[in-house]
Write a protein that holds these residues in place. Structure first.
Motif, PDB file in Angstrom:
ATOM      1  N   GLU A 406       0.817  -1.210   0.000  1.00  0.00           N
ATOM      2  CA  GLU A 406       0.000   0.000   0.000  1.00  0.00           C
ATOM      3  C   GLU A 406       0.852   1.262   0.000  1.00  0.00           C
ATOM      4  O   GLU A 406       0.474   2.270  -0.604  1.00  0.00           O
ATOM      5  N   GLU A 407       1.997   1.217   0.664  1.00  0.00           N
ATOM      6  CA  GLU A 407       2.855   2.395   0.737  1.00  0.00           C
ATOM      7  C   GLU A 407       4.255   2.072   0.203  1.00  0.00           C
ATOM      8  O   GLU A 407       4.796   0.989   0.454  1.00  0.00           O
ATOM      9  N   GLU A 408       4.808   3.037  -0.509  1.00  0.00           N
ATOM     10  CA  GLU A 408       6.179   2.937  -0.994  1.00  0.00           C
ATOM     11  C   GLU A 408       6.900   4.233  -0.662  1.00  0.00           C
ATOM     12  O   GLU A 408       6.330   5.317  -0.757  1.00  0.00           O
ATOM     13  N   LEU A 409       8.166   4.111  -0.278  1.00  0.00           N
ATOM     14  CA  LEU A 409       8.978   5.278   0.044  1.00  0.00           C
ATOM     15  C   LEU A 409      10.395   5.035  -0.475  1.00  0.00           C
ATOM     16  O   LEU A 409      10.986   3.992  -0.190  1.00  0.00           O
ATOM     17  N   TYR A 410      10.905   5.988  -1.235  1.00  0.00           N
ATOM     18  CA  TYR A 410      12.229   5.837  -1.828  1.00  0.00           C
ATOM     19  C   TYR A 410      13.078   7.074  -1.555  1.00  0.00           C
ATOM     20  O   TYR A 410      12.580   8.208  -1.631  1.00  0.00           O
ATOM     21  N   LYS A 432       7.993   9.024   6.344  1.00  0.00           N
ATOM     22  CA  LYS A 432       6.783   8.493   5.714  1.00  0.00           C
ATOM     23  C   LYS A 432       5.535   9.189   6.248  1.00  0.00           C
ATOM     24  O   LYS A 432       4.642   9.555   5.447  1.00  0.00           O
ATOM     25  N   GLU A 433       5.447   9.383   7.538  1.00  0.00           N
ATOM     26  CA  GLU A 433       4.271  10.017   8.123  1.00  0.00           C
ATOM     27  C   GLU A 433       4.120  11.451   7.624  1.00  0.00           C
ATOM     28  O   GLU A 433       3.012  11.905   7.299  1.00  0.00           O
ATOM     29  N   GLU A 434       5.232  12.165   7.549  1.00  0.00           N
ATOM     30  CA  GLU A 434       5.172  13.553   7.098  1.00  0.00           C
ATOM     31  C   GLU A 434       4.721  13.635   5.642  1.00  0.00           C
ATOM     32  O   GLU A 434       3.878  14.465   5.286  1.00  0.00           O
ATOM     33  N   MET A 435       5.254  12.750   4.805  1.00  0.00           N
ATOM     34  CA  MET A 435       4.893  12.793   3.394  1.00  0.00           C
ATOM     35  C   MET A 435       3.469  12.301   3.164  1.00  0.00           C
ATOM     36  O   MET A 435       2.764  12.828   2.291  1.00  0.00           O
ATOM     37  N   ARG A 436       3.030  11.322   3.934  1.00  0.00           N
ATOM     38  CA  ARG A 436       1.644  10.875   3.828  1.00  0.00           C
ATOM     39  C   ARG A 436       0.702  12.024   4.163  1.00  0.00           C
ATOM     40  O   ARG A 436      -0.305  12.233   3.492  1.00  0.00           O
ATOM     41  N   LYS A 437       1.031  12.785   5.221  1.00  0.00           N
ATOM     42  CA  LYS A 437       0.194  13.923   5.606  1.00  0.00           C
ATOM     43  C   LYS A 437       0.166  14.981   4.508  1.00  0.00           C
ATOM     44  O   LYS A 437      -0.904  15.524   4.185  1.00  0.00           O
ATOM     45  N   GLU A 438       1.316  15.286   3.896  1.00  0.00           N
ATOM     46  CA  GLU A 438       1.371  16.251   2.810  1.00  0.00           C
ATOM     47  C   GLU A 438       0.474  15.810   1.651  1.00  0.00           C
ATOM     48  O   GLU A 438      -0.256  16.612   1.056  1.00  0.00           O
ATOM     49  N   LEU A 439       0.543  14.525   1.340  1.00  0.00           N
ATOM     50  CA  LEU A 439      -0.253  13.996   0.235  1.00  0.00           C
ATOM     51  C   LEU A 439      -1.745  14.088   0.541  1.00  0.00           C
ATOM     52  O   LEU A 439      -2.539  14.547  -0.293  1.00  0.00           O
ATOM     53  N   LEU A 440      -2.140  13.679   1.735  1.00  0.00           N
ATOM     54  CA  LEU A 440      -3.556  13.703   2.096  1.00  0.00           C
ATOM     55  C   LEU A 440      -4.091  15.130   2.162  1.00  0.00           C
ATOM     56  O   LEU A 440      -5.234  15.390   1.769  1.00  0.00           O
ATOM     57  N   ASP A 441      -3.269  16.057   2.654  1.00  0.00           N
ATOM     58  CA  ASP A 441      -3.692  17.460   2.692  1.00  0.00           C
ATOM     59  C   ASP A 441      -3.965  17.978   1.287  1.00  0.00           C
ATOM     60  O   ASP A 441      -4.955  18.683   1.042  1.00  0.00           O
ATOM     61  N   TRP A 442      -3.066  17.634   0.357  1.00  0.00           N
ATOM     62  CA  TRP A 442      -3.252  18.054  -1.035  1.00  0.00           C
ATOM     63  C   TRP A 442      -4.503  17.415  -1.627  1.00  0.00           C
ATOM     64  O   TRP A 442      -5.284  18.093  -2.328  1.00  0.00           O
ATOM     65  N   MET A 443      -4.722  16.156  -1.369  1.00  0.00           N
ATOM     66  CA  MET A 443      -5.910  15.476  -1.887  1.00  0.00           C
ATOM     67  C   MET A 443      -7.184  16.138  -1.373  1.00  0.00           C
ATOM     68  O   MET A 443      -8.142  16.336  -2.124  1.00  0.00           O
ATOM     69  N   GLU A 444      -7.185  16.498  -0.091  1.00  0.00           N
ATOM     70  CA  GLU A 444      -8.365  17.163   0.480  1.00  0.00           C
ATOM     71  C   GLU A 444      -8.565  18.542  -0.138  1.00  0.00           C
ATOM     72  O   GLU A 444      -9.680  18.906  -0.541  1.00  0.00           O
TER      73      GLU A 444
END
Length: 503
Positions: A406-410, A432-444
């Protein structure tokens, strides 16, 4: 006397309007079909020759972090035209879709402002635009070429023209790269491909078509020079998505989304400018609208005009996505992905990891086995590696055709081919947590339906416009029949032959 004064006023008004129009910049948009960064001479590639692209970079701006909005033709091109992220374009987020008609394209905005607009060859597509009310391709009315377009240009009118090549899209004529003088030993093979002469030959055939695109772009620029319009024209040269190889096109790894980009605009851009900031294809449309002196309120992209003029902007990351590419999963299913890319990391979220990212191993409707990957000798050789990974080497079959977590980080600085997934590594949990939050904020913020419903079936149910049925391809026979000169090479690791010598 009063009527004479009125006539004179109208005449002067027309003169000043025409004069103002002539000062508006022309726009020449040159877009390849399946060309990846860093395959251009100015980026350091020692094999492919791109003098036109290199010239635009030398006389304008070269971008090192330009990204397509989606690594798939139709959604990428829709985002260029509309300045909106693929998930904001409804059905247009899929390949082989219907072009969305709720918001104006930059072409429509400029046409209303008096621009002469047109396109040739591949505009928006593949898909259907007539069903949503367009009487010509959204990229502009179709012309046989740039010369015919210019011949139909009203006197004094600024213009915007879309040149959409079909290079370097497959299929390739085998051995054209070698015949053009390219050397297999000079090719840099990405780490997710087997390194042998067959793959190298496939890559130089791809390079051959890049060179052809570059030459044709040079011919259009020569026409601008001859008519004295070169320095009043914004020239953009780029590609829609990555190279038609496994783990590139239709993927959110760099070889699928990171694009060559050069922009020449003498009135705004100093020669030799290099831009390392992140830009997304949604930025093109608002840039063209602003450059033409017009306004819009429907676009999500950020105009590049200020950036090109030296303005400091907040461009430290870019957001990426994809939905259904080809119709290659039973039930017409999409393979959704969302990602955020910074200078050091790439974080990818796969909300439906139970699905096959490259397509089903047997044909559904489109193309063939693992149909999100275009057929090629490189693809078939990797398919032949199923279950044959060697100790100490990446499992190339799984990288291209296996299911993904489900998650990938490189760490893209240390791992430029994105082979080592760090998402389960505790040392990178905070990243990973910081980037997931950035992504979800953008999606919202951008209204992505997958923010509220990650398992949404919207893009599964969207119409797939072509009506055909392919069969499974005999890929083993394709391998057997493949011929190159010089003789066939071998895999760099022992025990896995490339091909038998058929001579």
């Amino acid at each position: 006397m009063k009527s004479l004064f009125l006539a004179l006023s109208l005449l002067l008004s027309c003169f000043f309007t025409a004069n103002a129009q002539s000062k508006q910049p022309n726009i020449l948009f040159l877009i390849a079909d399946d060309w990846s960064f860093p395959h251009a001479g100015v980026y350091g590639d020692q094999v492919v020759r791109t003098p036109t692209f290199d010239r635009l970079a030398a006389e304008g701006a070269l971008f090192t972090n330009a990204y397509t909005a989606s690594p798939s033709c139709s959604p990428s091109r829709a985002s260029v035209l509309l300045g909106r992220y693929p998930h904001q374009n409804g059905d247009g987020g899929n390949l082989w879709s219907e072009f969305p008609n709720a918001q104006p394209t930059y072409v429509q905005i400029l046409e209303k402002a008096g621009y002469h607009t047109g396109s040739t060859r591949k505009g928006w597509g593949p898909g259907e635009f007539e069903v949503t009310g367009f009487d010509h391709n959204p990229a502009g009315k179709s012309y046989t070429g740039f010369a015919e377009f210019l011949a139909n240009r009203p006197d004094g009118a600024p213009f915007t023209f879309w040149f959409g090549s079909t290079d370097p899209h497959r299929e390739y004529v085998a051995n054209t790269g070698i015949q053009a003088g390219m050397k297999l030993e000079d090719v840099v093979v990405p780490g997710f491909f087997p390194d042998n002469d067959c793959v190298r030959n496939d890559i130089v055939d791809y390079y051959f078509e890049i060179e052809r695109f570059d030459r044709e772009c040079g011919q259009l620029i020569a026409m601008l020079e001859e008519m004295g319009e070169l320095d009043n024209t914004i020239i953009v040269m780029t590609s829609d998505n990555g190279m038609p190889f496994p783990r590139a096109k239709a993927n959110l790894y760099d070889y699928g989304t990171r694009m060559p980009l050069a922009i020449r605009w003498p009135k705004k851009v100093k020669p030799g400018t290099v831009v390392h900031d992140f830009v997304n294809f949604v930025d093109f449309a608002p840039s063209f609208v602003e450059a033409a002196g017009q306004s819009q309120n429907s676009m999500s992209g950020q105009s590049l005009c200020g950036l090109l003029a030296g303005e400091k902007q907040d461009r430290d990351q870019v957001f990426l996505e994809r939905e259904r590419h080809a119709n290659v999963r039973k039930g017409d299913l999409s393979y959704p992905m969302r990602a955020v890319r910074t200078h050091q990391y790439l974080y990818i979220w796969n909300p439906m990891p139970e699905r096959n990212p490259a397509g089903d191993p047997t044909v559904h409707q489109s193309v063939g086995q693992y149909g999100d990957v275009d057929h090629s000798i490189t693809k078939f050789l990797i398919m032949a590696l199923e279950g044959k990974s060697a100790a100490g080497f990446p499992d190339l079959f799984e990288l291209s055709f296996g299911q993904r977590p489900e998650e990938e980080l490189y760490d893209v600085e240390k791992d430029p081919y994105q082979l080592n997934n760090l998402a389960s590594n505790p040392s990178f949990a905070s990243v990973k947590e910081e980037m997931r939050k950035e992504l979800l904020d953008w999606m919202e913020q951008t209204g992505d339906p997958r923010f509220e419903n990650p398992k949404s079936t919207y893009w599964d149910e969207a119409r797939y416009t072509p009506d055909y049925q392919h069969e499974n391809i005999d890929w083993q026979k394709q391998i057997e029949e493949y011929r190159i000169r010089p003789p066939f090479g071998q895999f760099s690791r022992e025990g896995i032959p490339c091909l038998s010598d058929l001579e």
